[in-house]
Design a protein around this motif. Structure first.
Motif, PDB file in Angstrom:
ATOM      1  N   ALA A 196       0.816  -1.213   0.000  1.00 29.81           N
ATOM      2  CA  ALA A 196       0.000   0.000   0.000  1.00 29.81           C
ATOM      3  C   ALA A 196       0.852   1.266   0.000  1.00 29.81           C
ATOM      4  CB  ALA A 196      -0.946   0.005   1.204  1.00 29.81           C
ATOM      5  N   GLU A 197       1.948   1.249   0.741  1.00 29.37           N
ATOM      6  CA  GLU A 197       2.769   2.452   0.894  1.00 29.37           C
ATOM      7  C   GLU A 197       3.806   2.647  -0.201  1.00 29.37           C
ATOM      8  OE1 GLU A 197       4.474   2.379   4.822  1.00 29.37           O
ATOM      9  OE2 GLU A 197       2.501   2.352   5.795  1.00 29.37           O
ATOM     10  N   HIS A 198       4.234   1.557  -0.861  1.00 23.14           N
ATOM     11  CA  HIS A 198       5.395   1.686  -1.749  1.00 23.14           C
ATOM     12  C   HIS A 198       5.234   1.129  -3.160  1.00 23.14           C
ATOM     13  CE1 HIS A 198       7.747   3.048   1.672  1.00 23.14           C
ATOM     14  NE2 HIS A 198       7.292   2.017   2.363  1.00 23.14           N
ATOM     15  N   THR A 199       4.084   0.649  -3.516  1.00 20.03           N
ATOM     16  CA  THR A 199       3.950   0.065  -4.853  1.00 20.03           C
ATOM     17  C   THR A 199       2.795   0.694  -5.615  1.00 20.03           C
ATOM     18  OG1 THR A 199       2.438  -1.734  -4.243  1.00 20.03           O
ATOM     19  CG2 THR A 199       4.812  -2.158  -3.991  1.00 20.03           C
ATOM     20  N   GLU A 200       2.810   0.478  -6.919  1.00 19.18           N
ATOM     21  CA  GLU A 200       1.729   0.878  -7.805  1.00 19.18           C
ATOM     22  C   GLU A 200       1.384  -0.321  -8.677  1.00 19.18           C
ATOM     23  OE1 GLU A 200       2.798   4.257 -10.157  1.00 19.18           O
ATOM     24  OE2 GLU A 200       3.412   5.428  -8.415  1.00 19.18           O
ATOM     25  N   GLY A 201       0.127  -0.411  -9.065  1.00 26.14           N
ATOM     26  CA  GLY A 201      -0.274  -1.459  -9.997  1.00 26.14           C
ATOM     27  C   GLY A 201      -0.482  -2.826  -9.382  1.00 26.14           C
ATOM     28  N   PHE A 202      -0.739  -2.891  -8.086  1.00 28.45           N
ATOM     29  CA  PHE A 202      -0.871  -4.185  -7.430  1.00 28.45           C
ATOM     30  C   PHE A 202      -2.062  -4.976  -7.975  1.00 28.45           C
ATOM     31  CE2 PHE A 202      -2.276  -6.838  -3.747  1.00 28.45           C
ATOM     32  CZ  PHE A 202      -1.225  -7.733  -3.785  1.00 28.45           C
ATOM     33  N   GLU A 203      -3.162  -4.325  -8.226  1.00 25.54           N
ATOM     34  CA  GLU A 203      -4.329  -5.034  -8.760  1.00 25.54           C
ATOM     35  C   GLU A 203      -4.033  -5.610 -10.147  1.00 25.54           C
ATOM     36  OE1 GLU A 203      -7.018  -5.894  -7.002  1.00 25.54           O
ATOM     37  OE2 GLU A 203      -5.992  -4.899  -5.339  1.00 25.54           O
ATOM     38  N   GLN A 204      -3.295  -4.875 -10.968  1.00 23.00           N
ATOM     39  CA  GLN A 204      -2.907  -5.374 -12.292  1.00 23.00           C
ATOM     40  C   GLN A 204      -1.952  -6.564 -12.152  1.00 23.00           C
ATOM     41  OE1 GLN A 204      -2.928  -2.192 -11.307  1.00 23.00           O
ATOM     42  NE2 GLN A 204      -3.624  -0.851 -12.952  1.00 23.00           N
ATOM     43  N   TYR A 205      -1.071  -6.497 -11.181  1.00 23.00           N
ATOM     44  CA  TYR A 205      -0.152  -7.614 -10.920  1.00 23.00           C
ATOM     45  C   TYR A 205      -0.933  -8.860 -10.525  1.00 23.00           C
ATOM     46  CZ  TYR A 205       3.399 -10.418  -8.521  1.00 23.00           C
ATOM     47  OH  TYR A 205       4.217 -11.453  -8.104  1.00 23.00           O
ATOM     48  N   LYS A 206      -1.895  -8.701  -9.629  1.00 22.90           N
ATOM     49  CA  LYS A 206      -2.710  -9.844  -9.220  1.00 22.90           C
ATOM     50  C   LYS A 206      -3.458 -10.447 -10.412  1.00 22.90           C
ATOM     51  CE  LYS A 206      -5.353  -8.694  -5.808  1.00 22.90           C
ATOM     52  NZ  LYS A 206      -6.097  -8.419  -4.562  1.00 22.90           N
ATOM     53  N   ALA A 207      -3.956  -9.605 -11.304  1.00 29.34           N
ATOM     54  CA  ALA A 207      -4.646 -10.111 -12.496  1.00 29.34           C
ATOM     55  C   ALA A 207      -3.669 -10.876 -13.394  1.00 29.34           C
ATOM     56  CB  ALA A 207      -5.292  -8.951 -13.261  1.00 29.34           C
ATOM     57  N   LEU A 208      -2.451 -10.382 -13.514  1.00 30.43           N
ATOM     58  CA  LEU A 208      -1.438 -11.041 -14.347  1.00 30.43           C
ATOM     59  C   LEU A 208      -1.071 -12.420 -13.804  1.00 30.43           C
ATOM     60  CD1 LEU A 208       0.813 -10.910 -16.595  1.00 30.43           C
ATOM     61  CD2 LEU A 208       2.294 -10.039 -14.771  1.00 30.43           C
ATOM     62  N   ILE A 209      -0.857 -12.527 -12.511  1.00 29.73           N
ATOM     63  CA  ILE A 209      -0.397 -13.801 -11.947  1.00 29.73           C
ATOM     64  C   ILE A 209      -1.517 -14.817 -11.765  1.00 29.73           C
ATOM     65  CG2 ILE A 209       1.603 -12.753 -10.824  1.00 29.73           C
ATOM     66  CD1 ILE A 209       0.063 -12.883  -8.165  1.00 29.73           C
ATOM     67  N   ALA A 210      -2.761 -14.380 -11.931  1.00 32.11           N
ATOM     68  CA  ALA A 210      -3.901 -15.290 -11.746  1.00 32.11           C
ATOM     69  C   ALA A 210      -3.824 -16.515 -12.658  1.00 32.11           C
ATOM     70  CB  ALA A 210      -5.209 -14.541 -11.974  1.00 32.11           C
ATOM     71  N   ASP A 211      -3.208 -16.368 -13.811  1.00 30.29           N
ATOM     72  CA  ASP A 211      -3.103 -17.483 -14.765  1.00 30.29           C
ATOM     73  C   ASP A 211      -1.920 -18.414 -14.496  1.00 30.29           C
ATOM     74  OD1 ASP A 211      -5.327 -16.600 -16.150  1.00 30.29           O
ATOM     75  OD2 ASP A 211      -4.135 -15.367 -17.523  1.00 30.29           O
ATOM     76  N   TYR A 212      -1.134 -18.144 -13.462  1.00 27.41           N
ATOM     77  CA  TYR A 212       0.102 -18.906 -13.244  1.00 27.41           C
ATOM     78  C   TYR A 212       0.074 -19.612 -11.891  1.00 27.41           C
ATOM     79  CZ  TYR A 212       1.561 -16.502 -17.371  1.00 27.41           C
ATOM     80  OH  TYR A 212       1.619 -16.037 -18.666  1.00 27.41           O
ATOM     81  N   SER A 213      -0.635 -20.698 -11.830  1.00 29.14           N
ATOM     82  CA  SER A 213      -0.676 -21.508 -10.614  1.00 29.14           C
ATOM     83  C   SER A 213       0.643 -22.265 -10.475  1.00 29.14           C
ATOM     84  CB  SER A 213      -1.830 -22.513 -10.683  1.00 29.14           C
ATOM     85  OG  SER A 213      -1.544 -23.479 -11.682  1.00 29.14           O
ATOM     86  N   PRO A 214       0.958 -22.736  -9.287  1.00 25.93           N
ATOM     87  CA  PRO A 214       2.149 -23.577  -9.128  1.00 25.93           C
ATOM     88  C   PRO A 214       2.095 -24.817 -10.029  1.00 25.93           C
ATOM     89  CG  PRO A 214       1.462 -22.779  -6.995  1.00 25.93           C
ATOM     90  CD  PRO A 214       0.385 -22.379  -7.978  1.00 25.93           C
TER      91      PRO A 214
END
Length: 177
Positions: free
Chosen positions: A50-68
Motif C-alpha cells: 500500500a505504501e510503496h507500490t503501484e499497480g498491485f491489482e494489475q499484478y494480481k490479475a497477471l499472476i492469476a493465470d500462473y498456478s504452481p
C-alpha cells in the motif's frame, strides 16, 4: 538459508541448503507462480504494498493465470517445491534475491526481472538491510578496487569463475596470500 535456483549444478549450489533446477528460460513462470502463492496464502506485506507500490491489482490479475501446477509443468519442478520456495521467501525477513546474468539471456529476460522484482515488493523485502533484489551482483560501486588491488598484487593475474567467488575469497582470507 541459501537456496540456489539454477538449471546447472554450479559450485555455489553445492554449498546451498537447497538447489532447485528448473528448465532453462522458465524463471518467469516460477516467479509468477511464487507471487500467486504468496498472495493467495496471505503472506504478502500489505502495508509495504500500500505504501510503496503501484499497480498491485494489475499484478494480481497477471499472476492469476500462473498456478504452481502450471509453472511446475513448464519449469520441470514440482508444484510443492514452488509453493515451499514462495513460503520460505515470504516468511524470511530480511530475504534477498541475487540474480546472475543467465536470467536475462532469453526473449523474456526483461519480464522475468520485473517478476522477480515484484517478489521483493510484495514481501516487503525492498529497501531493508539484508533484503532486496540485485541483478548481476558481480560489481558494486561501493567496492574500493584500488585498496584491494595493491600495486604488488596488481602484477599477479587471478581468474576466478563467479560461482566460485565466495569459496575462493574464503581460501584467500585464510591463507594470507
Amino acid at each position: 538459508r541459501l537456496v540456489v535456483e539454477d538449471p546447472i549444478r554450479i559450485e555455489t549450489a553445492q554449498q546451498a541448503d537447497q538447489h532447485v533446477q528448473p528448465r532453462p528460460g522458465t524463471d518467469l513462470y516460477l516467479a509468477l507462480a511464487m507471487g500467486r502463492t504468496i498472495i493467495e496464502e496471505g503472506l504478502a506485506d500489505t502495508r509495504f504494498i500500500a505504501e510503496h507500490t503501484e499497480g498491485f491489482e494489475q499484478y494480481k490479475a497477471l499472476i492469476a493465470d500462473y498456478s504452481p501446477e502450471i509453472a511446475a509443468e513448464r519449469c520441470g519442478i514440482s508444484a510443492d517445491i514452488i509453493r515451499n520456495l514462495a513460503r520460505l521467501y515470504a516468511t524470511t525477513k530480511p530475504a534477498a534475491i541475487l540474480t546472475g546474468m543467465g536470467v536475462q539471456y532469453h526473449k523474456r529476460g526483461g519480464a522475468t526481472m520485473r517478476a522477480i522484482d515484484a517478489l521483493g515488493a510484495i514481501t516487503g523485502n525492498l529497501g531493508v538491510v539484508g533484503g532486496g533484489v540485485s541483478f548481476d551482483f558481480s560489481s558494486r560501486s561501493s567496492f574500493d578496487y584500488k585498496s584491494w588491488m595493491a600495486i604488488e598484487r596488481a602484477r599477479q593475474s587471478r581468474t576466478i569463475p563467479r560461482p566460485q567467488l565466495a569459496a575462493r575469497l574464503r581460501e584467500f582470507a585464510t591463507s594470507g596470500a
